[in-house]
Motif scaffolding. Structure first.
Motif, short mmCIF file in Angstrom:
data_model
loop_
_atom_site.label_atom_id
_atom_site.label_comp_id
_atom_site.label_asym_id
_atom_site.label_seq_id
_atom_site.Cartn_x
_atom_site.Cartn_y
_atom_site.Cartn_z
N ALA A 58 7.87 -16.16 -13.50
CA ALA A 58 8.47 -16.84 -14.64
C ALA A 58 8.52 -18.34 -14.43
O ALA A 58 8.36 -18.86 -13.33
CB ALA A 58 9.88 -16.30 -14.87
N ALA A 59 8.79 -19.06 -15.52
CA ALA A 59 8.86 -20.52 -15.44
C ALA A 59 10.06 -20.98 -14.64
O ALA A 59 10.04 -22.05 -14.05
CB ALA A 59 8.92 -21.10 -16.86
N VAL A 98 -0.16 -22.49 -8.83
CA VAL A 98 0.11 -23.81 -8.27
C VAL A 98 0.98 -23.61 -7.04
O VAL A 98 2.02 -22.96 -7.11
CB VAL A 98 0.81 -24.74 -9.27
N VAL A 99 0.52 -24.17 -5.92
CA VAL A 99 1.29 -24.16 -4.68
C VAL A 99 1.87 -25.56 -4.48
O VAL A 99 1.15 -26.56 -4.56
CB VAL A 99 0.41 -23.77 -3.48
N LEU A 146 3.97 -21.68 -9.68
CA LEU A 146 3.46 -21.26 -10.99
C LEU A 146 2.43 -20.16 -10.76
O LEU A 146 1.57 -20.27 -9.89
CB LEU A 146 2.83 -22.43 -11.74
N ARG A 147 2.58 -19.10 -11.53
CA ARG A 147 1.64 -17.98 -11.46
C ARG A 147 1.37 -17.54 -12.89
O ARG A 147 2.23 -16.97 -13.55
CB ARG A 147 2.23 -16.86 -10.60
N TYR A 148 0.18 -17.85 -13.38
CA TYR A 148 -0.21 -17.54 -14.76
C TYR A 148 -1.35 -16.54 -14.73
O TYR A 148 -2.37 -16.77 -14.07
CB TYR A 148 -0.63 -18.82 -15.49
N VAL A 191 5.68 -22.52 -17.33
CA VAL A 191 5.52 -23.96 -17.14
C VAL A 191 6.38 -24.35 -15.94
O VAL A 191 7.58 -24.07 -15.93
CB VAL A 191 5.94 -24.76 -18.39
N ALA A 192 5.77 -24.95 -14.94
CA ALA A 192 6.50 -25.39 -13.75
C ALA A 192 6.92 -26.84 -13.93
O ALA A 192 6.08 -27.73 -14.08
CB ALA A 192 5.63 -25.23 -12.51
N ARG A 193 8.22 -27.08 -13.90
CA ARG A 193 8.75 -28.43 -14.03
C ARG A 193 8.89 -29.02 -12.64
O ARG A 193 9.77 -28.62 -11.87
CB ARG A 193 10.09 -28.40 -14.77
#
Length: 376
Positions: free
Chosen positions: A14-15, A153-154, A162-164, A194-196
């Motif tokens: 999840a975001a 994204v690591v 982030l895992r899409y 969405v990773a903030r």
């Protein structure tokens, strides 16, 4: 136990993820450099088993780390701006599955959510203080026998923030094919995460999904400022559909696009340079900031100015496409019967493991129905 495991996995996807994904709206951010690292994907097809495939992937991650470090050093020396974001090509660790059956490929080459390959990528991100975006095939214990193509994204702390999972694919399972169960487990936040982060709000678009404007728009409406796009596609000096689409997705969503293509595909029967070239970085006005030629290269790099992007999004005018959206106009159309049905891999409440031709049959049925209704 099952619910606890589901909630744990949902939290990873999840975001609302651990640091830095929980970071709220940012104040002024210093410009930083991003690089779309164009590398050759390496097929695991010739590896005899999962152990061999994993060993090859770990070795390749070590190679990527070396290439990333040398590239980042040159980019900072060249432009004076530190590299904070690196995007890797689509399926760079394994290449595409080809005609290997879905359960066989899942067993041999799909990464586990907490597997050693992610650990290795995390160590590279930590050592180099980078956000590393990439794309891989991934297993999920909630969907045995299947795999999903996953963009990730690591963060510099080594965590996957982030895992899409790719939503539109021709010959592979997607969350939409198990839609009712996927939503039950992960919710809509796990579909459009969405990773903030400290370098902006990141969202992923996988490969040919750049051709589907709804996917980018859904992420933008959830706050995405930078689209990381891992691809493996035909490069050309002529304008290709994906090249045009990248620029369109950038300006219509007032977002940066950092797009890494493969620099060829090794260890397959296909000619090496069949998917090669045109990695690029595009700014929020649709301008091409950098574009690579062919082969393995770091030459698609550019500065990212989030302050300018945010100022553009907050400025009234005809070019503020996000603020001018009238979504109610389109809700009745999008809320109708979808051309491509959901849950095609759920039968009697259970997950069905398909052959690859299943997806072609579903598309043929969709085309037939659209034709009967006079829509195509």
């Amino acid at each position: 136990m099952i619910l606890d495991r589901r909630h744990a996995l949902a939290g990873m996807i999840a975001a609302s993820l651990p640091w830095p994904a929980r970071v709220e709206a940012m104040t002024a951010t210093k410009p930083f450099a991003a690089v779309a690292l164009q590398l050759a994907a390496r097929s695991v097809e010739r590896q005899p088993d999962r152990k061999g495939a994993s060993a090859q992937m770990i070795a390749m991650i070590e190679e990527i780390g070396v290439k990333l470090r040398s590239s980042a050093i040159f980019i900072q020396q060249y432009g004076g701006t530190p590299v904070r974001l690196a995007v890797l090509p689509e399926y760079v660790l394994t290449s595409y599955p080809g005609r290997i059956s879905i359960p066989d490929f899942a067993e041999k080459a799909a990464l586990d959510i907490d597997g050693p390959e992610y650990d290795a990528l995390g160590k590279v991100a930590q050592a180099q203080k980078l956000f590393i975006a990439g794309n891989a095939y991934e297993r999920d214990p909630n969907f045995p026998g299947l795999y999903f193509q996953t963009s990730f994204v690591v963060a510099p702390n080594g965590e996957v923030v982030l895992r899409y999972r790719r939503l539109n694919s021709m010959f592979a399972p997607t969350p939409h094919d198990v839609w009712s169960k996927y939503l039950d487990i992960y919710g809509i936040d796990g579909v459009f995460p969405v990773a903030r982060t400290e370098i902006g709000n990141l969202a992923a678009i996988a490969s040919e999904e750049i051709l589907y404007p709804e996917i980018a728009r859904a992420h933008a409406l959830r706050g995405a400022e930078i689209f990381v796009h891992s691809s493996s596609e035909i490069g050309s000096p002529l304008a290709t559909p994906k090249q045009i689409a990248r620029r369109a997705r950038a300006f219509e969503n007032i977002a940066y696009v950092v797009s890494a293509n493969t620099g060829g595909i090794e260890a397959t029967a296909m000619p090496l340079a069949s998917a090669d070239g045109n990695s690029s970085i595009i700014d929020y006005k649709g301008n091409m900031l950098a574009e690579s030629n062919s082969g393995e290269t770091f030459t698609a790099f550019a500065d990212i100015d989030l302050n300018a992007l945010r100022a553009q999004r907050r400025k009234p005018g005809m070019t503020n496409f996000l603020a001018r959206q009238r979504l109610e106009l389109f809700a009745p159309i999008y809320g109708g019967t979808a051309p491509h049905p959901a849950d095609s891999l759920i039968e009697g409440g259970k997950i069905k493991v398909p052959d690859r031709d299943h997806f072609l049959r579903v598309q043929e049925q969709a085309i037939e129905r659209l034709a009967k209704e006079g829509l195509i």
